[in-house]
Design an enzyme around this catalytic site. Structure first.
Site, short mmCIF file in Angstrom:
data_model
loop_
_atom_site.label_atom_id
_atom_site.label_comp_id
_atom_site.label_asym_id
_atom_site.label_seq_id
_atom_site.Cartn_x
_atom_site.Cartn_y
_atom_site.Cartn_z
N ASP A 519 0.85 -1.14 0.00
CA ASP A 519 -0.01 -0.12 -0.03
C ASP A 519 0.86 1.16 0.10
O ASP A 519 1.94 1.16 0.48
CB ASP A 519 -1.03 -0.17 1.30
N HIS A 660 -4.87 3.16 7.58
CA HIS A 660 -4.45 4.46 6.90
C HIS A 660 -2.99 4.70 7.24
O HIS A 660 -2.47 5.92 7.03
CB HIS A 660 -5.12 5.93 7.24
N ASP A 665 -2.35 -0.84 6.35
CA ASP A 665 -3.02 -1.00 5.21
C ASP A 665 -2.62 -2.42 4.25
O ASP A 665 -3.49 -3.17 3.96
CB ASP A 665 -3.36 0.13 4.27
#
Lengths: 705, 127
Positions: A519, A660, A665
């Site tokens: 991510d 986040h 993530d």
């Protein structure tokens, strides 16, 4: 087909049908009656003929609302129910099935929930039994892992294809620090040990095995960056005496830094050489600098030069004395964190004098190289003397680091030790663990340590100070690593039978692929308008397992502002990224981390767009296949409307922490992916190609960044 | 009156050079060849500077250094340790026990003389 489309189609069909029904009697009458009868009927009906439309409109409304009710109360909920049931059967202990719609359906949902609960209960019972059996096996496996992990030598086990099945902490330190590709489960050993000697050794062992030789060990040495590594290679045989893998035992042969104690013999030799050279040099300088000295004096200097030159020649022939060698054998040294040694010593100290900590400053946090048994006995010997001669009852101890040294102080109040006492004490002996008596002086020499008494006649505070070289080469230890329960996954013997993945991955089953789940966090949402990546987090999935230890985590300096909206989401501030590496430096490293794996991300198109825009600047192109958990979720659960990471995680009952952040993530995405794979398999999506094709067809694939 | 230097050193090969060198530079020089003689001679001779070897028979240079530093009579006496032990730990120990300078063998007499002269230009202030 989407819900809206279905409703429209249903309505449209109903209207056509109604019109058809209404038209049939009308057309029939039209054909049977004469024009005169037509006129009569129209006249007779008058304005009330419009009332004929009422039943038609009513029927139409009934059909429309009825079909909508059917769709909302039965059709949609039924679809969702079947998906939820599928998820629930996969994971019976997950959240209960939630059904809305017709009361009968709700009742059905309740009944199903009860059944799922029962299944969960049964499954839990079976799992408990399996877990119990597994635990015994696991415990044995952990003992092995603990054993291997604590070894000072680096150990790597590979299958015969060279895929890593096990490695220990030391191996990671020795092999990963200087390598371009980190050591990892399921990676090829050849990526890490980049030397032609490896191939040579492996084929040599294979040849030997096929020719029936009993010797399946072969050492080789190579430079790994700044380290000289010696690698002992062993072939592993399976029950059929076929070669099934290799064990590599790696040892660091690089010269140790100067702070390490060298041998007592070397130290003595060095002192003798220094003395003789000093004598020669002084005499020569006298002759050169004072040419007027009388000849008889000059002769004295020449003789001094000669005798020292003879001494130097003899020094060349001297071999280590027996006592120096013995000392090495009887007093082997081990590296240990200074504080760990101290607490061990304090635990072992019984009786008088009482040891109390000196409160100033913090304890040294470097390491020591000691023979704890002998060193501790030596200290106890000193304490005994202090107690006997000076009647010392309390000693205040302190352990401080000073540059490259560790100071170990023991202070007391009261009488001072006579100046010649120390010399006598140094000649006293204590016994080593194998019963050899060694003098205090020898023990200190072996530790490259010094000792002296401190304090003056006018002060009542006196001290005994030990001075030891500090050791900085200790491998870092964390607490987690000491407990067996939380032992990280450094091994996966299930990989033993796996071969390297073929270059053509499309037909490989999803379960067998290796994945990098990643991510990114960014300065904003618009890569084309100049937004940049500021953080990358990634985990590896190998053999269906998330490897919590093999991660990639990096903050990146975007060299531009971060929008407030983005800071509000990920919390990464400009101060945190200032001075971090640039994206052009990070991407090549990230690419090496992802080598040989399929990329996985949630809403991958977004992250990939960022990577794509950096291709030219970083000269890095991610060419491997990509899977998107957003699309796969839509494939696996088409009847669910929401496929955000949070929604999916909630459906699967995945605990969400640190959302986040790139690492957080990536972790959730990996967990989601692991649960999607069995659902996809049930839908007949078994291979990478099938998964990619299915994903392409979903509605969400049309979204473009 | 010339300044006094005591050399405590057991190796005659270097003693001849040091004794000659210090004499050439006008110092009043005495020599002791073991630790105990050195300590006794120091009390009797009251030198301004002692060139003290560390490895000595009977009593080590470290011991003598520590002993003399505990006596106020020697507050003004410079002690310069000469030793073939080249380890950092020895330098630390010498400094901790009150030596003013530490010279590792082999050294150059051409550097030793200026070092001695520099020390002796000012009377030592007791620590």
């Amino acid at each position: 087909m989407k819900r809206q489309q279905r409703i429209l189609l249903l309505w449209f069909g109903s209207v056509l049908l109604l019109i058809a029904f209404a038209a049939v009697p009308f057309l029939y009458l039209q054909a049977q009656l004469t024009p005169e009868q037509h006129r009569l009927i129209f006249e007779w009906l008058g304005d009330s003929r419009y009332l004929l439309a009422v039943p038609v409109v009513g029927l139409l409304a009934l059909v429309i609302f009825g079909s909508r009710w059917l769709l909302e109360q039965l059709w949609s909920p039924l679809g969702q129910l079947s998906e939820s049931l599928q998820t629930a059967l996969e994971n019976p202990s997950g959240p209960p099935i939630h059904v809305t719609g017709a009361p009968a359906l709700v009742t059905l949902g309740t009944l199903l929930n009860r059944q799922v609960e029962r299944t969960a209960h049964l499954q839990a019972q079976v799992e408990a039994q399996i877990a119990e059996a597994k635990e015994t096996l696991e415990r044995e496996k952990n003992v092995l892992a603990a054993l291997v992990e604590e070894l000072r030598e680096g150990v790597v086990v590979c299958n015969k294809e060279g895929l890593v099945l096990l490695y220990n902490r030391a191996a990671r330190r020795l092999l990963s620090e200087e390598a371009t590709t980190p050591l990892g489960l399921g990676r090829s050993i050849k990526e890490v040990m980049q030397t032609p000697l490896l191939d040579y050794t492996l084929s040599e062992l294979q040849d030997r095995q096929s020719s029936g030789s009993a010797n399946l060990t072969q050492p080789f040495s190579f430079w790994q960056g700044a380290r000289m590594l010696r690698v002992q290679t062993l072939g592993i045989l399976d029950p059929n005496r076929e070669l099934s893998g290799f064990v590599f035992v790696c040892e660091d042969l690089s010269p140790r830094p100067e702070s390490h104690p060298f041998s007592v013999f070397e130290q003595q030799q060095k002192e003798k050489r220094r003395t003789s050279i000093a004598n020669v040099r002084a005499s020569v300088e006298m002759i050169l600098d004072y040419p007027d000295i009388p000849p008889e004096k000059q002769r004295v200097f020449l003789e001094a030069i000669h005798s020292n030159a003879v001494q130097l020649s003899e020094l060349l022939e001297v071999t280590p004395s027996q006592s120096a060698e013995q000392l090495r054998q009887h007093c082997p040294l081990e590296p240990v964190p200074a504080q760990e040694w101290l607490s061990g010593f304090l635990r072992g100290h019984k009786g008088a004098p009482e040891l109390v900590p000196h409160t100033e400053g913090s304890l040294a946090d470097c390491g020591l190289r000691v023979n704890a048994y002998l060193f501790n006995r030596m200290l106890e010997f000193f304490f005994g003397q202090l107690q006997r001669v000076l009647e010392v009852a309390t000693l205040r101890y302190d352990l401080q680091q000073q540059g490259r040294f560790v100071l170990l102080d023991f202070n007391w109040q009261g009488k001072e030790l006579p100046a010649n006492a120390l010399r006598q004490l140094l000649e006293e002996r204590v016994e080593s663990s194998d019963g050899t008596p060694l003098t205090i002086s020898e023990i200190l020499q072996r530790h490259d340590a010094e000792v002296w008494f401190q304090g003056g006649a006018d002060s009542s505070e006196h001290g005994l100070r030990f001075f030891l070289p500090a050791e900085f080469q200790l491998a870092p230890r964390d607490q987690a690593h000491l407990s067996l329960e939380s032992r990280p996954v450094f091994y996966d013997f299930d990989l033993f039978n796996k071969t390297s993945l073929p270059p053509e991955l499309k037909d490989v089953p999803l379960r067998e692929l290796r994945y990098t789940v990643f991510d990114t966090e960014t300065t904003g949402l618009n890569p084309s308008a100049g937004d940049e990546i500021i953080s990358i987090g990634a985990y590896r999935i190998v053999n269906g397992k998330l490897l919590e230890n093999e991660t990639f985590q990096q903050l990146i300096d975007p060299q531009r502002a971060i929008s407030d909206a983005s800071i509000a989401v990920h919390g990464i501030t400009p101060e945190q990224v200032a001075g971090q590496p640039l994206i052009t430096e990070v991407l090549p490293r990230f690419q090496r981390f992802t080598e040989g794996s399929v990329l996985v991300a949630h809403n991958a198109a977004f992250d990939l767009r960022f990577l794509e825009l950096k291709e030219r600047a970083s000269k890095v192109r991610f060419t491997q296949p990509v899977l998107d958990t957003l699309l796969l979720s839509a494939v696996a659960q088409p009847k669910q409307n929401l496929h955000s990471l949070d929604e999916i995680a909630q459906r699967f009952g995945i605990r969400v922490e640190d959302r986040h952040s790139a690492m957080g993530d990536a972790w959730v995405t990996a967990q989601v992916f692991l649960r999607l794979v069995p659902l996809l398999e049930e839908k007949g999506i078994q291979t990478l190609e099938q998964a990619q094709n299915a994903a392409k067809e979903t509605y969400y694939a049309k979204l473009k960044y | 009156m010339s300044q006094k230097i005591l050399i405590v050193e057991d190796d005659p090969a270097i003693v001849v050079s040091l004794e000659f060198l210090m004499g050439q530079h006008g110092y009043d020089v005495r020599v002791a060849q073991n630790g105990e003689d050195g300590e006794n001679l120091a009390r009797e001779f009251r030198p301004d500077l002692i060139l003290l070897d560390v490895n000595l028979p009977l009593k080590s240079g470290f011991e003598i250094c520590q002993q003399l530093r505990s006596e106020p009579d020697f507050d003004r006496t410079y002690i310069l340790l000469l030793t073939a032990k080249g380890r950092e730990v020895d330098i630390e120990k010498g400094t901790a026990l009150g030596a003013d300078a530490y010279v590792t063998k082999p050294f150059s007499t051409r550097e030793l003389i200026p070092q001695v002269q520099r020390l002796l230009t000012e009377p030592r202030s007791p620590s």
